[in-house]
Motif scaffolding. Structure first.
Motif, PDB file in Angstrom:
ATOM      1  N   TYR A 126       0.844  -1.208   0.000  1.00  0.00           N
ATOM      2  CA  TYR A 126       0.000   0.000   0.000  1.00  0.00           C
ATOM      3  C   TYR A 126       0.876   1.254   0.000  1.00  0.00           C
ATOM      4  O   TYR A 126       0.614   2.198  -0.718  1.00  0.00           O
ATOM      5  CB  TYR A 126      -0.936  -0.001   1.212  1.00  0.00           C
ATOM      6  CG  TYR A 126      -1.971   1.097   1.179  1.00  0.00           C
ATOM      7  CD1 TYR A 126      -3.219   0.880   0.604  1.00  0.00           C
ATOM      8  CD2 TYR A 126      -1.715   2.359   1.724  1.00  0.00           C
ATOM      9  CE1 TYR A 126      -4.176   1.876   0.569  1.00  0.00           C
ATOM     10  CE2 TYR A 126      -2.651   3.365   1.696  1.00  0.00           C
ATOM     11  CZ  TYR A 126      -3.883   3.125   1.114  1.00  0.00           C
ATOM     12  OH  TYR A 126      -4.823   4.119   1.063  1.00  0.00           O
TER      13      TYR A 126
ATOM     14  N   VAL B 127      -4.710 -10.574  -5.417  1.00  0.00           N
ATOM     15  CA  VAL B 127      -5.867 -10.002  -4.715  1.00  0.00           C
ATOM     16  C   VAL B 127      -5.411  -8.851  -3.818  1.00  0.00           C
ATOM     17  O   VAL B 127      -6.070  -7.808  -3.742  1.00  0.00           O
ATOM     18  CB  VAL B 127      -6.625 -11.090  -3.919  1.00  0.00           C
ATOM     19  CG1 VAL B 127      -7.667 -10.484  -2.991  1.00  0.00           C
ATOM     20  CG2 VAL B 127      -7.280 -12.090  -4.884  1.00  0.00           C
ATOM     21  N   LEU B 128      -4.274  -9.017  -3.163  1.00  0.00           N
ATOM     22  CA  LEU B 128      -3.711  -7.933  -2.347  1.00  0.00           C
ATOM     23  C   LEU B 128      -3.430  -6.705  -3.221  1.00  0.00           C
ATOM     24  O   LEU B 128      -3.778  -5.574  -2.855  1.00  0.00           O
ATOM     25  CB  LEU B 128      -2.436  -8.412  -1.642  1.00  0.00           C
ATOM     26  CG  LEU B 128      -1.669  -7.382  -0.815  1.00  0.00           C
ATOM     27  CD1 LEU B 128      -2.534  -6.818   0.311  1.00  0.00           C
ATOM     28  CD2 LEU B 128      -0.400  -8.018  -0.240  1.00  0.00           C
TER      29      LEU B 128
ATOM     30  N   MET C 263      -4.867  -5.939  -6.067  1.00  0.00           N
ATOM     31  CA  MET C 263      -6.159  -5.392  -6.483  1.00  0.00           C
ATOM     32  C   MET C 263      -6.783  -4.566  -5.370  1.00  0.00           C
ATOM     33  O   MET C 263      -7.362  -3.506  -5.630  1.00  0.00           O
ATOM     34  CB  MET C 263      -7.108  -6.520  -6.906  1.00  0.00           C
ATOM     35  CG  MET C 263      -6.714  -7.166  -8.210  1.00  0.00           C
ATOM     36  SD  MET C 263      -7.704  -8.617  -8.608  1.00  0.00           S
ATOM     37  CE  MET C 263      -9.346  -8.000  -8.461  1.00  0.00           C
ATOM     38  N   ASN C 264      -6.670  -5.028  -4.137  1.00  0.00           N
ATOM     39  CA  ASN C 264      -7.210  -4.267  -3.004  1.00  0.00           C
ATOM     40  C   ASN C 264      -6.564  -2.895  -2.907  1.00  0.00           C
ATOM     41  O   ASN C 264      -7.241  -1.904  -2.638  1.00  0.00           O
ATOM     42  CB  ASN C 264      -7.032  -5.039  -1.692  1.00  0.00           C
ATOM     43  CG  ASN C 264      -8.023  -6.159  -1.554  1.00  0.00           C
ATOM     44  OD1 ASN C 264      -9.114  -6.109  -2.111  1.00  0.00           O
ATOM     45  ND2 ASN C 264      -7.645  -7.190  -0.818  1.00  0.00           N
ATOM     46  N   VAL C 265      -5.260  -2.833  -3.124  1.00  0.00           N
ATOM     47  CA  VAL C 265      -4.570  -1.540  -3.097  1.00  0.00           C
ATOM     48  C   VAL C 265      -5.083  -0.649  -4.225  1.00  0.00           C
ATOM     49  O   VAL C 265      -5.368   0.535  -4.008  1.00  0.00           O
ATOM     50  CB  VAL C 265      -3.040  -1.721  -3.186  1.00  0.00           C
ATOM     51  CG1 VAL C 265      -2.338  -0.375  -3.343  1.00  0.00           C
ATOM     52  CG2 VAL C 265      -2.510  -2.457  -1.969  1.00  0.00           C
TER      53      VAL C 265
ATOM     54  N   MET D  34      -7.963  -0.720  -5.661  1.00  0.00           N
ATOM     55  CA  MET D  34      -9.347  -0.324  -5.395  1.00  0.00           C
ATOM     56  C   MET D  34      -9.445   0.662  -4.240  1.00  0.00           C
ATOM     57  O   MET D  34     -10.138   1.673  -4.337  1.00  0.00           O
ATOM     58  CB  MET D  34     -10.201  -1.564  -5.117  1.00  0.00           C
ATOM     59  CG  MET D  34     -10.410  -2.426  -6.344  1.00  0.00           C
ATOM     60  SD  MET D  34     -11.562  -3.805  -6.104  1.00  0.00           S
ATOM     61  CE  MET D  34     -10.517  -4.992  -5.287  1.00  0.00           C
ATOM     62  N   ILE D  35      -8.742   0.389  -3.139  1.00  0.00           N
ATOM     63  CA  ILE D  35      -8.865   1.221  -1.936  1.00  0.00           C
ATOM     64  C   ILE D  35      -8.072   2.519  -2.070  1.00  0.00           C
ATOM     65  O   ILE D  35      -8.593   3.609  -1.813  1.00  0.00           O
ATOM     66  CB  ILE D  35      -8.434   0.435  -0.680  1.00  0.00           C
ATOM     67  CG1 ILE D  35      -9.402  -0.720  -0.444  1.00  0.00           C
ATOM     68  CG2 ILE D  35      -8.352   1.339   0.540  1.00  0.00           C
ATOM     69  CD1 ILE D  35      -8.912  -1.763   0.554  1.00  0.00           C
ATOM     70  N   LYS D  36      -6.822   2.430  -2.470  1.00  0.00           N
ATOM     71  CA  LYS D  36      -5.966   3.616  -2.531  1.00  0.00           C
ATOM     72  C   LYS D  36      -6.302   4.521  -3.713  1.00  0.00           C
ATOM     73  O   LYS D  36      -6.267   5.746  -3.596  1.00  0.00           O
ATOM     74  CB  LYS D  36      -4.499   3.186  -2.609  1.00  0.00           C
ATOM     75  CG  LYS D  36      -3.507   4.331  -2.510  1.00  0.00           C
ATOM     76  CD  LYS D  36      -2.084   3.815  -2.379  1.00  0.00           C
ATOM     77  CE  LYS D  36      -1.104   4.947  -2.139  1.00  0.00           C
ATOM     78  NZ  LYS D  36       0.256   4.447  -1.875  1.00  0.00           N
TER      79      LYS D  36
ATOM     80  N   THR E  52     -10.745  -6.283 -11.881  1.00  0.00           N
ATOM     81  CA  THR E  52     -11.143  -7.673 -11.677  1.00  0.00           C
ATOM     82  C   THR E  52      -9.953  -8.577 -11.978  1.00  0.00           C
ATOM     83  O   THR E  52      -9.056  -8.216 -12.731  1.00  0.00           O
ATOM     84  CB  THR E  52     -12.319  -8.063 -12.598  1.00  0.00           C
ATOM     85  OG1 THR E  52     -11.980  -7.760 -13.949  1.00  0.00           O
ATOM     86  CG2 THR E  52     -13.594  -7.329 -12.210  1.00  0.00           C
TER      87      THR E  52
END
Length: 189
Positions: free
Chosen positions: A56, A92-93, A95-97, A99-101, A107
């Protein structure tokens, strides 16, 4: 040159053939330095490529721009980021960054059984805002900015225009491949 103190020699140009097309590359080597080893150790554990838990903080707009330039693939409506060498939990980790950051809609897709990240068309405007200031003009076509790829393919560098080489290429051909002007570090030449 900004990175010259990390390198023991000048970059070398090379040529080859890929899928029947002549391609050009630029190779450079770095010195074995503790600061580079520290980065290596973040991304490799026991010889296995991983995504560090602090990704992140590490995935800055500049880092994301380099990822797009080096391993991004323009699609009809969006963009695919190559992440094939990572495990699905690591992707997935990532992708989370994203999406969130950065608020990007993405996808997970499988390419020959390996995970890649697809950034949806509805996120391309946001992606452009984040990464365009950090991208060289010849790579901005990947995010849908106006670069004539046909002119790039006929360039002496085989589609890769590096900022340092851009002004000399412009002088030689007087026909810049992207836009009407070259940009180097945000300044029109």
């Amino acid at each position: 040159m900004t990175l010259s103190h990390y390198c023991p020699s000048y970059p070398k140009f090379g040529t080859g053939t890929r899928a029947g097309t002549r391609v050009y590359d630029l190779l450079f080597y770095t010195r074995s330095l503790p600061c580079i080893t520290e980065l290596y150790n973040l991304f490799y554990v026991n010889g296995i490529k991983i995504i560090p838990h602090n990704i992140y903080e590490l995935l800055t707009p500049v880092a994301l721009a380099h990822w797009v330039m080096g391993d991004g693939s323009k699609k009809k409506y969006g963009l695919t980021l190559c992440s094939n060498s990572y495990s699905i939990p690591d992707v997935v980790l990532l992708m989370n960054v994203l999406m969130i950051k950065y608020g990007l809609v993405c996808t997970l897709h499988l390419d020959k059984g390996k995970p890649t990240i697809y950034i949806a068309a509805k996120s391309m405007k946001s992606l452009r805002t984040i990464v365009a200031p950090h991208m060289v003009p010849s790579m901005q076509y990947k995010i849908g900015l106006g670069c004539d790829v046909t002119k790039l393919n006929s360039s002496p560098l085989g589609g890769i225009i590096y900022p340092a080489a851009a002004s000399s290429l412009h002088e030689e051909t007087n026909d810049p491949p992207c836009g009407g002007k070259f940009q180097r570090q945000g300044i029109n030449q």
